[in-house]
Design a protein around this motif. Structure first.
Motif: not given
Length: 178
Positions: A118-122, A129-135, A137-148
């Motif tokens: 469930t956490v991975r789906k979230i 959402c981050e990718a859409m906002i980055a696109r 508003f022309c900003i760089q995404p900053s979240l890591p690729p996965s959650i630990h």
């Protein structure tokens, strides 16, 4: 919900401390039979004591049952809570804007692997959402690729001399998202 009828016992008292008791008030011109839960039968027709929501934990579970949600179905809710007796710091506030959700699960889903799934789906939703906002508003995404996933014992073993907050900070620096 913004408030609960005080006698319904839905409000979570958080830590049980009298200092953290819910903010209460009296509503004079409301019919008494409008509540979701009635524990007692009052004689007056109008007026009730109410409490500002502190947590939606109990309310969400009651709503899942009340609306007969099926396994795998759930609800999303938002509330603003006023919590008296809390000193403001980096992890606690007197005002909490809660966005929360709950799904109905059965016994087969009550395990760590289902929780992690469930956490991975979230996490994927947050990344999208981050990718859409980055696109947009022309900003760089900053979240890591996965959650630990970790636990307090692992963090203590890794940083035995550190405080709880220092361990959490170290873990975020190491893995990015935990």
């Amino acid at each position: 919900p913004l408030a609960f009828e005080a006698s319904c016992r839905v409000n979570d008292d958080l830590d049980g401390s009298e200092a953290h008791k819910a903010v209460g008030f009296h509503i004079m011109n409301i019919a008494r039979d409008r509540g979701v839960i009635k524990k007692t039968q009052e004689k007056e027709k109008f007026g009730m004591d109410a409490e500002v929501v502190q947590s939606l934990a109990n309310w969400k579970r009651i709503m899942l049952k009340f609306f007969d949600f099926q396994v795998g179905e759930g609800l999303f809710c938002e509330s603003t809570s006023i919590r008296k007796g809390y000193k403001g710091d980096v992890t606690h506030s007197n005002i909490a804007d809660q966005w929360d959700w709950e799904i109905r699960i059965d016994e087969s889903m009550y395990n760590v692997e289902f929780l992690k799934s469930t956490v991975r789906k979230i996490w994927c939703i947050l990344k999208d959402c981050e990718a859409m906002i980055a696109r947009d508003f022309c900003i760089q995404p900053s979240l890591p690729p996965s959650i630990h996933f970790t636990d307090p014992e692992e963090l203590h073993a890794m940083w035995p001399g550190a405080s709880i907050h220092e361990r959490e900070t170290n873990a975020v620096r190491k893995w990015g998202a935990i």
